[in-house]
Design a protein around this motif. Structure first.
Motif, PDB file in Angstrom:
ATOM      1  N   GLU A 128       8.457  18.422  30.628  1.00  0.00           N
ATOM      2  CA  GLU A 128       7.553  18.792  29.718  1.00  0.00           C
ATOM      3  C   GLU A 128       7.139  17.748  29.092  1.00  0.00           C
ATOM      4  OE1 GLU A 128       9.286  22.020  27.430  1.00  0.00           O
ATOM      5  OE2 GLU A 128       7.077  22.906  27.023  1.00  0.00           O
ATOM      6  N   LEU A 129       7.942  16.903  28.732  1.00  0.00           N
ATOM      7  CA  LEU A 129       7.374  15.658  27.846  1.00  0.00           C
ATOM      8  C   LEU A 129       6.505  14.841  28.595  1.00  0.00           C
ATOM      9  CD1 LEU A 129      10.623  14.383  26.170  1.00  0.00           C
ATOM     10  CD2 LEU A 129       8.373  15.290  25.013  1.00  0.00           C
ATOM     11  N   LEU A 145      17.044  17.642  19.491  1.00  0.00           N
ATOM     12  CA  LEU A 145      15.964  18.529  20.098  1.00  0.00           C
ATOM     13  C   LEU A 145      16.268  18.322  21.567  1.00  0.00           C
ATOM     14  CD1 LEU A 145      13.884  20.342  18.829  1.00  0.00           C
ATOM     15  CD2 LEU A 145      12.188  18.338  19.270  1.00  0.00           C
ATOM     16  N   TRP A 146      16.374  19.405  22.237  1.00  0.00           N
ATOM     17  CA  TRP A 146      16.367  19.532  23.764  1.00  0.00           C
ATOM     18  C   TRP A 146      15.281  19.681  24.382  1.00  0.00           C
ATOM     19  CZ3 TRP A 146      20.308  17.285  26.216  1.00  0.00           C
ATOM     20  CH2 TRP A 146      21.630  17.293  25.578  1.00  0.00           C
ATOM     21  N   VAL A 147      14.721  18.889  25.214  1.00  0.00           N
ATOM     22  CA  VAL A 147      13.239  19.014  25.832  1.00  0.00           C
ATOM     23  C   VAL A 147      13.398  18.832  27.585  1.00  0.00           C
ATOM     24  CG1 VAL A 147      10.796  18.536  25.652  1.00  0.00           C
ATOM     25  CG2 VAL A 147      12.664  17.634  23.907  1.00  0.00           C
ATOM     26  N   ARG A 148      12.963  19.678  28.087  1.00  0.00           N
ATOM     27  CA  ARG A 148      12.729  19.356  29.500  1.00  0.00           C
ATOM     28  C   ARG A 148      11.840  18.067  29.863  1.00  0.00           C
ATOM     29  NH1 ARG A 148      10.226  23.083  32.387  1.00  0.00           N
ATOM     30  NH2 ARG A 148       9.196  23.794  30.705  1.00  0.00           N
TER      31      ARG A 148
END
Lengths: 621, 621
Positions: free
Chosen positions: A318-319, A312-315
């Motif tokens: 955002e986390l 999973l790619w997440v900014r």
């Protein structure tokens, strides 16, 4: 007992441990978190673990005399798997002797090993021609002429015109795969960092990597703050299920801790958080979901369904991780059920997917994972070992940090046989960690103080052959037998450090869970333990498990030749590191996670029987 | 003069106009924003523009008698390019006769035209098997088994576990290209919408599309609110440059207007904003950058450098557009300089990239764009026409909406020749729009009231042959000659509607800029005007430009056979629509924008000379 310990210093990492004289150097190194490569399993035949010693050296062993030239021996070159610690020494460790060297040391120009550093995030300093009459190409196209095609999001499109003109069109482009993440003023090529994060149920470890060289520049670890909501994955799933704000609380606490750890790492190096562009995260399925604030409820009900499979790619923003504002996190792919990205990482770090013979990986943590590679097939399972190996749910248990008893041996002494122990940091002991728990149980079994069913014997129950030193250490604690590791005089807490009957029950459960899992996977694949060419032990608790003792308590199958059991260190962290440094490794991880077969033990009735059987310690007599 | 107008109603779009008797039906349709296809250029040879009429029909023309059967003529079938309006009629327009039919009407199963609907955003209703013992595949993998591989971001990963279980694993997956955007409860396949947005310097138009059928479901337009900061692109760049908060103000106003327009569109259809998943945006370079809040300052200095080239993807939320929370906007690729995504859209909408002979596209707007396709080469240029064609900077100018004089003719009457006009909506006139400005200038030139240098003649300057009706309309306004289109008695405002000397100067500038641009592109490519196989006129001002008049004032080259000049409507909007409906068209647009050569006229000295020459109206005598 402190006077028996001698200091060993490892360079260039500048790590220091105190160990008992006679300790194998390989083990001392593991105690300092310096994990040496030993493809031959410590048999002294491959020569991979060579190091240079200065100080009080022991005489070379026959294996060393055979593998090393006289010149080398003269210079202090030794094999870490052969030589022992005879006195205070300094150990120079060449990069090529480190486990995982193939990921860590190769710059992009390197050619020493299998995989070159090929980081997903790369920098490139450019001096662009300034716009002139007759050359009105868009800023982005101007950059693409130098860098080739890339994608760019609106953030960088907004930043670009000003950034180029304020810096006379001399900027450093930061690429994340095929995406332009940012352009920085001037030449910042020397500063490109990533963080690898091992997200353990009990322990979190973060490593700051220089992605240009692959070198690890700093490491930090801490207790996973989610432990206050429960010490295993199930209790956290329950917390998220039963409290309206539970999921947010769990996510907030673990992400907050990770963010603080990143802060420690960059402060240690004196760099800005903006110079970290990526975080690679490996944890078991539940930990990864909680980190990403993904509802874990389906993991709390049969058949235990994860939300995601592929990575999973997440900014990062955002986390809630403060690295570069457009930086990103990569959460490693989940294999199935509770077998998460930490196992994918372990397979990558050990390279076991390419092993020719049957190979077993056992990652010993609160959530134990087991992977079996046979001809063309890979199976993976998880088993709830509980946190005993990490020192939790143990009366005087603690993590493998300063003050922890990490090694226990019973050696001949004037009273026949005496217990001796090693304490991390060379201080008075304040508790015991996982490796000492295994040692203690093994020694108590060997000397008849503990029976096969895991009962501590006392008084009349003891055989006459039990050494007096051990017999004297037995006492009652809350009405039940306990074994005293350190009495109040030599305890760092002023109170005796005990091993209780309940501690040994916890160990039985943890050991039984792992052993039953191993048995079931071997059975599923039709492989006998003696056919295993390698058994790889991984675990974040940071200490060296004595293989003999692990076999004695049944944690490892006794049919396996001891030389085939190899300690691999924290493979979850090593795999996350590898993924942050190599796109090729990352792609391999996605492929492995997709192909590997997940064996669900939790709903398997045979597993229940195997577990009950494995609760008995083996008969070693 | 109102009594001369008759109502014409177009079905199924239910649009009504009032036109002068004798108006070509094709022109009446254009006035109602119903743009009919005319590949033969209105010569009556291709039969593409056939419609069915009821009401007061004229007799069939010879061309109609040749192309249509007796049966068809009996049923009221006519060719819109041939027949004229003899009385009140209702026109049934088959979908296949509409311009851009190839993008608009084909469902994914269609096969009528060149390009099928192949929308970037697609929905698929699935009923997934619920997790069972022995099937613990991750939720995402469970969905991929049905849909094939896709990427998913953390938002959808967070949403998925709950959404699946609350809906018994019956959900509708919304895919945006290869990315899973969301899963919706139950079957929502019938509701999938996109918005196409034409971002004009003066006028904004938004169209709501059903992407399953390609049908346009609603349209709305309004003045670009940025006009309060200046009425051309340069004055807005200056505003962004000179005010610290200027860029934010400009972006905020235009995005806010677009968001309100989306609100109107969805309200009109009674759907929720969440059912709109994508917005395709086409505007000139400056408009697109201001919409995206990208600093336009480099566009304000030689050599006028845009920030981006390729199309830009932006999360709609990040822009401030309220569609689906994970919806996205696609901003069309910029060609170079001020030639932006609106021109890319125009090339796509007209299909001119595939034209076999030399073809010219002229997009007449505040920022005029010109594209020339010759053998294997495409050239594009922009020229600052100013907002005259859209009614701005004109004393009594207005947009082409109710109350606007949109057509002016001088016809034989009892006084010799009289001026007659048509007003949009059949009401009293309140101003004039671009097409009437062109008509007026052409008629005044033809009758000797306006000389070649653009001067309105009065009194003694007038030739004796000037019709009395025209002569009587001349008067002084603020000390300079003016021409009265409607006096106070028949004006909707109670004040006379004048055409001033300054208005004619503005028209000269606008016309000269376009004609000089056309000349330069033709010269660069070595093409003579008479070699052009087609001249495509585009423009968002929504009215039919009389080709004869456009040639008479020099807006179109007089050497081109009139039949080769074709009105294409708002190609910026049509191209944005096509891109929202077809991934193939979108990819073609990226390719075209990359390959096409941008000719920078602003720094070209020859252009300055050509511009000065083009300021003279042609000698039509």
């Amino acid at each position: 007992m402190r006077e028996a310990e001698v200091p060993v210093v490892f360079q260039p990492m500048n790590k220091r441990v105190h160990v008992l004289r006679g300790t194998r150097l390989l083990e001392a190194a593991a105690g300092a978190d310096v994990v040496l490569d030993q493809p031959c399993g410590g048999a002294g035949t491959c020569g991979k673990c060579r190091v240079r010693l200065t100080g009080e050296l022991c005489a070379p062993t026959p294996a060393e005399q055979q593998r090393l030239s006289e010149d080398e021996l003269e210079q202090g070159i030794r094999l870490a798997c052969q030589t022992t610690v005879c006195g205070p020494i300094t150990v120079e460790v060449p990069q090529t002797s480190l486990l995982g060297a193939r990921y860590q040391i190769l710059s992009t120009a390197g050619s020493h090993g299998e995989i070159a550093v090929d980081p997903p995030v790369r920098k490139r300093y450019v001096e662009l021609p300034t716009p002139q009459r007759g050359d009105d190409a868009p800023d982005m196209v101007r950059l693409q002429r130098e860098l080739g095609p890339f994608r760019a999001d609106i953030g960088v499109a907004r930043e670009l015109p000003g950034r180029l003109r304020e810096n006379d069109f001399r900027v450093t482009a930061v690429m994340a795969d095929a995406r332009l993440m940012t352009v920085e003023p001037g030449n910042t090529e020397a500063e490109q960092f990533a963080v690898a994060l091992d997200l353990g149920t009990t322990t979190m470890v973060a490593s700051l990597l220089d992605v240009t060289t692959g070198a690890e520049r700093a490491v930090t670890s801490r207790l996973n703050p989610q432990t206050r909501f429960g010490d295993d994955v199930l209790s956290r799933i329950v917390h998220a299920t039963e409290n309206p704000d539970g999921l947010r609380e769990l996510a907030h606490s673990v992400v907050g801790a990770a963010d603080e750890m990143i802060g420690e790492l960059v402060a240690h190096l004196g760099i800005h958080r903006d110079r970290v562009y990526e975080v690679a995260v490996a944890g078991n399925t539940t930990m990864q979901q909680l980190f990403c604030r993904i509802d874990p409820r389906p993991l709390g009900q049969v058949p235990f369904v994860p939300a995601t499979g592929p990575g999973l790619w997440v900014r990062a923003e955002e986390l809630g991780l403060h690295i570069h504002p457009r930086g990103r996190a990569y959460v490693l792919p989940v294999i199935g059920g509770f077998v998460g990205g930490d196992t994918t990482a372990g397979i990558l770090a050990t390279g076991m997917a390419e092993a020719s013979g049957p190979t077993l990986l056992v990652d010993i943590g609160t959530n134990g994972e087991i992977v079996l590679k046979t001809n063309g097939q890979m199976l993976a399972a998880s088993t709830a070992a509980g946190p005993a190996f990490e020192g939790a749910r143990i009366e005087h248990g603690m993590r493998g940090s300063t003050g922890a008893i990490e090694k226990i041996v019973v050696e001949p002494c004037e009273r026949g046989a005496c217990m001796r122990m090693n304490v991390i940091g060379g201080v008075l002991p304040t508790g015991l960690c996982g490796s000492a728990l295994i040692d203690a149980a093994a020694e108590l079994l060997r000397h008849g103080v503990l029976n096969q069913r895991g009962k501590l014997l006392m008084g009349d129950e003891l055989d006459g052959r039990v050494p007096p030193d051990l017999r004297d250490r037995l006492r009652l604690h809350e009405g039940k037998p306990a074994f005293c590791l350190a009495d109040e005089q030599i305890s760092g807490t002023g109170k005796p450090i005990l091993l209780t009957q309940r501690d040994l029950r916890e160990l039985q459960l943890a050991t039984g869970a792992i052993r039953a899992g191993v048995s079931m996977l071997l059975k599923t694949a039709g492989v006998r333990p003696d056919q295993l060419e390698a058994v790889l032990i991984a675990g974040g608790f940071g200490n060296f498990i004595r293989r003999k003792n692990a076999q004695r308590i049944g944690l490892m199958p006794h049919e396996v030749d001891r030389g085939r059991i190899r300690y691999q260190g924290n493979t979850s962290l090593a795999g996350a590191r590898a993924v942050a440094l190599s796109r090729k490794v990352r792609a391999a991880g996605e492929e492995i996670a997709r192909r590997i077969e997940h064996v669900d033990l939790s709903t398997n009735l045979e597993f229940q029987t195997a577990f009950a059987d494995a609760m008995l310690f083996p008969d070693n007599t």
